[in-house]
Each structure stands twice: as structure tokens, then as C-alpha cells.
Write an enzyme that holds these catalytic residues in place. Sequence first.
Site, short mmCIF file in Angstrom:
data_model
loop_
_atom_site.label_atom_id
_atom_site.label_comp_id
_atom_site.label_asym_id
_atom_site.label_seq_id
_atom_site.Cartn_x
_atom_site.Cartn_y
_atom_site.Cartn_z
N GLY A 53 21.01 24.83 35.19
CA GLY A 53 22.12 23.97 34.80
C GLY A 53 23.31 23.93 35.73
N TRP A 55 23.75 22.17 38.53
CA TRP A 55 24.08 20.79 38.90
C TRP A 55 24.68 20.05 37.71
CZ3 TRP A 55 20.77 17.76 42.96
CH2 TRP A 55 20.82 18.44 44.18
N ASP A 79 14.60 18.89 31.42
CA ASP A 79 13.80 19.99 31.96
C ASP A 79 12.80 20.43 30.90
OD1 ASP A 79 14.42 22.11 34.51
OD2 ASP A 79 13.07 22.81 32.95
N ASP A 95 9.02 16.20 29.77
CA ASP A 95 8.22 16.15 31.00
C ASP A 95 8.60 14.88 31.77
OD1 ASP A 95 6.31 16.08 32.98
OD2 ASP A 95 4.63 16.55 31.66
N ASP A 120 17.09 18.64 41.56
CA ASP A 120 17.07 19.86 42.38
C ASP A 120 15.82 20.69 42.08
OD1 ASP A 120 18.06 21.63 44.30
OD2 ASP A 120 19.05 22.86 42.78
N LYS A 160 15.63 17.09 46.15
CA LYS A 160 15.27 18.11 47.13
C LYS A 160 13.97 17.74 47.83
CE LYS A 160 15.96 22.39 46.15
NZ LYS A 160 15.89 23.76 45.58
#
Length: 348
Positions: A53, A55, A79, A95, A120, A160
Site C-alpha cells: 500500500g 503507492w 490486489d 484478480d 508496482d 514496473k
Amino acid sequence: MGRSSKDKRDVYYRLAKEEGWRARSAFKLLQINDDFNIFEGVKRVVDLCAAPGSWSQVLSKKLWEAEGERNDAKIVAVDLQAMAPIPGVIQLQGDITKKSTAQEIIKHFEGEHADLVICDGAPDVTGLHDIDEYIQAQLLLAALNITSHVLKKGGTFVAKIFRGKDVTLLYSQLKVFFPMVTVHKPRSSRNSSIEAFVVCQNYSPPKDYVPNMSNPLLDHHYDVDFNNLEGPNRVIVPFLACGDLSGFDSDKTYPLQLEEGAEYTYHQPAQSPINPPYKEACYLRKNDLLAKPCIAHSVSSPLTQKDKAASADGSASSTVAETDQNSSSSMKVTEQLQTLSLEAETEL
């Protein structure tokens, strides 16, 4: 190994605890925003693969509590794992490869689409770079796939990426949807890491494109010589190493006192994981329930009767001494492992 050893080796880890961030990765998003101003005019944001958490914390403080006032910005964090609550952040446990998750996100936005999508997420690295890069590429494309469902035209996507041999393929996939794609390396990201971030701006999907979760974006049968092309036939990814050169170096060891006259104080991690996958292993280790390795004893030559008699006299005392020594060593190792476990739970 003392509790402050990690604070010396990783200045961003230390600053994250002092400033209340859940992980050092918060500085990466802050530095990305410093260079690209991705928060400007944003009212609806999606944070994919959000746990633990950090971000989402940045989004909450920069958008929801901007300038000390609560704004009407809506933040949805997605998540598979549960995470501790964050003010102003709507948590969705789902998901990102499911269409139902995209529909839930749109529902929280009351039918509107997001201005910004960030991700991320990263796999549990194996150390085998080819495998790690491939899995990360699949994760990035899964994030791009759901982004095509929830991002408005002209929006921004940040994710990322592991810079490997297939980075040009990923770049070409992203260019299909975004005319402006930059591979960005925040200063808080270690130089020794192949991690970087793609900043994709001005979302412009192809004409008549219909988002579909069942269609993979990564073609497994692309030309194997793609990365051997030269000249204009090869797509060269623009790479930007960013960050203030006068700032902290993520690979450097700093003294505990960063400023002269300032007293160092150890800080506990801001938020421990709620239900990590390694919870059972930590419990077994803490209660000394892990299986002990078997030590093979070497076979020595037969002792004579005189040797046996001499060794029998001191066998009892030596056995007690060895037991005490082994017990002391075991306790030290256990304490070190517990310290490392606590530090690892908050590192990114």
C-alpha cells in the site's frame, strides 16, 4: 546484526519508516511525479497490485488530502492480498486478469473511467533473470490489458518493467496504445537492479479497438531475430535516468546521523503485512518447530581399550559443554533470523 544495520545500508528504507510510508517504493512514485507531473488534474486513480500500500499512501496524501484538505478524488486499490486500510482509498480484493475486476472498478467510479492507472506489481523473483523478466512482462501486459478497460482516452499508465532482451517487444506493444512511452529509472531504485518504470501518456487505443481479457497481448511466436535488427528497423527504447543528483544514492551506505546535530532514532516499520504467505514459516521458526538438518558423523578408526577408558572419563563433561555451546549458537542464529524477517517484511 543490530536493528540499525539496515538503516545504514538503505537510506530510503530508513526514510520510509521515519516518514510513515509502508515501503521504500513510495519514493519511486514521488520521484516519477516530480519529473512527469502525472498527478496534475487527476480525479480517478487505480492502483494495481497495490499491497502493501505504499503507492496508495502517496495517492491518498497527494490527491485525497492535497494541501491539508480532503478532495473529491477517488482512489481504487486492487490486489489479491488484503492490506491495512488507508484513508480515502477504496480497496478491492480481486484478480487483474478478470473482466469482473474491471467492472467493479468502473462501478466505484460511477460509470466513469480512470485518469491514471499505476502498477508496482512484481513477481517473487527466482534469481534466474530470463524467467523473472518473462513473468514480469506477462504481469505488465496483464496490467495493460485491464487498463484498456478502465482508462479514459488521454489518460496515463505507469508500470514496473524489467529491462531485458524483450524490452523492445514490450515497448512496441505499449506504443500501440500510447504515443508517448518512456522507460524511467527513479533515483530511489537501486542501480544494481534491472527494475525500471514505463510512463505511458495520452492513451489512444487503435480505431474500433474493443478491450478483451481473453486475448493475450504478448505474441509468443514473434520473430526470434527481432532483437538483432539494426538501424531504423529496430525500435530503440528511450531511457531516462531521473532524480536530483544531489539527493540520496540508493546503493550507498550512509551514517545514522544524516544531518549534523540531528539525533538518530530507530523507527519500527509503518505497517506489518496482515496475512503474508510466509506467516506459517515464521511461526514454525519462532517456536523452534522447523525440521533440524541431520549432520553425518565421520567414521573414525577403532579405539583401543586404553583409549576408550581415557575418553570415558571426560565424555560426560564434554557432552554438556558441547550442548551448551550448540544451544548458545542456535539462540544467536534464531535472533538474527527474526531480525532479518522483520526487516524483510517492509522492504520492497
